[in-house]
Enzyme design. Structure first.
Site, PDB file in Angstrom:
ATOM      1  CG  HIS A 182      34.020  30.499 -12.763  1.00 21.94           C
ATOM      2  ND1 HIS A 182      35.308  30.022 -12.660  1.00 21.94           N
ATOM      3  CD2 HIS A 182      34.098  31.623 -13.528  1.00 21.94           C
ATOM      4  CE1 HIS A 182      36.132  30.825 -13.325  1.00 21.94           C
ATOM      5  NE2 HIS A 182      35.417  31.791 -13.867  1.00 21.94           N
ATOM      6  CB  ALA A 183      28.359  26.321 -12.492  1.00 17.69           C
TER       7      ALA A 183
END
Length: 320
Positions: free
Chosen positions: A117-118
């Site tokens: 999710h980065a």
């Protein structure tokens, strides 16, 4: 010789009471695999210059110095601490180490990572830096690999990974995830399959077989597996309905496909939030045990079809 896996749970993250992140699972998985004969090695800290291959330098600096705005840290989901900084660097370092092992011996594993999710300049969903993206760009920066695939079977879409490689035809991003689950604003992987709440073993495994066909068509030179176990019916954040046997069958399908391709394979942990937590730890351990059973390399045979690791390459340092 025992198969080496990397871990970073020795870096403690102080979390407030009631925090939903299952911090204990990492040590539990490590203990299970140590008892099964794996060599467990503390993950080294990733080099900042390597991290900035995928991430905005200002974002990296501000995180490491603890000066990110409070709103940014809330989106990540952790309070900043020295422990979080060290653990984040080690999580990336573990994937880089596992990548080097995969190039040398066929496969490698990190008992952390999968922080999908980065994005380039922000984190989200318990993810600060995108370890898989960093590893792919590290490989490319050194001319070791030109075509990579990311097989993301976490129940939450790998939105950061998808966005980072959205316009990059040399990276196949595959995400099989819950349609109505986080993140609620989806990105565009090369191949996205969104599943309805309550999807069970039979439908799920049929989907995995289909996406593995796409993987074979792409013919990658290395595969990164985000092996989240949050598709289990017992997972409090998952919303799917897989049994432990169904999840184990998923891993077996993946490993058998990889074995047939004969390319380096990197396993990262990903998510898992079952209650009781022992169900999560058991499922994660089975992934690595399956990999060892199917992929434990015949070094001579594997080297014939896979790129060998050049001498004196340190994955944790920038190029000279």
């Amino acid at each position: 010789m025992a198969r080496r896996l990397y871990y970073c749970d020795h870096h403690e993250i102080p979390l407030p009471p009631g925090h939903r992140f299952p911090l204990r699972k990492y040590r539990m998985v490590r203990q299970r695999l140590a008892e099964s004969g794996f060599e467990l090695q503390q993950a080294p800290l990733a080099d900042v210059a390597t991290i900035t291959l995928a991430h905005d330098p200002d974002y990296v600096r501000d995180f490491l110095e603890g000066t990110l705005p409070a709103a940014v840290m809330r989106r990540i989901g952790f309070p900043w601490s020295e422990g979080l900084k060290l653990r984040t660097l080690a999580s990336v370092g573990g994937t880089l180490g596992a990548t080097a092992d995969a190039l040398a011996t066929g496969w490698g594993g990190n008992l952390a990572g999968g922080t999908h999710h980065a994005f380039r300049a922000e984190g989200s969903g318990f993810c600060v830096f995108n370890d898989i993206a960093i590893a792919i760009l590290w490989l490319r920066d050194r001319g070791l690999v030109s075509r990579a695939a990311v097989l993301d079977l976490d129940v939450h879409q790998g939105d950061g990974t998808a966005h980072l490689f959205e316009n990059d035809d040399s990276v196949l991003t595959i995400s099989v995830h819950g349609r109505h689950n986080f993140p609620f604003r989806k990105q565009h992987s090369r191949l996205d399959v969104d599943l309805a709440d309550g999807t069970g073993d039979e439908e799920y495994l049929a989907v995995v077989k289909k996406v593995l066909e796409r993987l074979l068509e792409f013919a990658p030179e290395i595969i990164f597996y985000q092996s989240g176990v949050d598709a289990l019916a017992t997972d409090r954040l998952g919303r799917l309905s897989l049994t432990p046997a169904g999840l184990a069958a998923r891993d077996l399908l993946v490993m058998q496909t990889v074995q047939g391709l004969g390319v380096p394979f990197v396993v990262t942990l990903g998510g898992g939030y079952s209650e009781p937590i022992e169900l999560t730890a058991d499922a994660h351990a089975i992934t690595f045990l399956t990999a060892r059973t199917i992929l434990e390399p015949d070094v001579t045979g594997f080297s014939a079809s896979a790129p060998s690791r050049p001498p004196n390459i340190d994955p944790l340092r920038p190029p000279s």
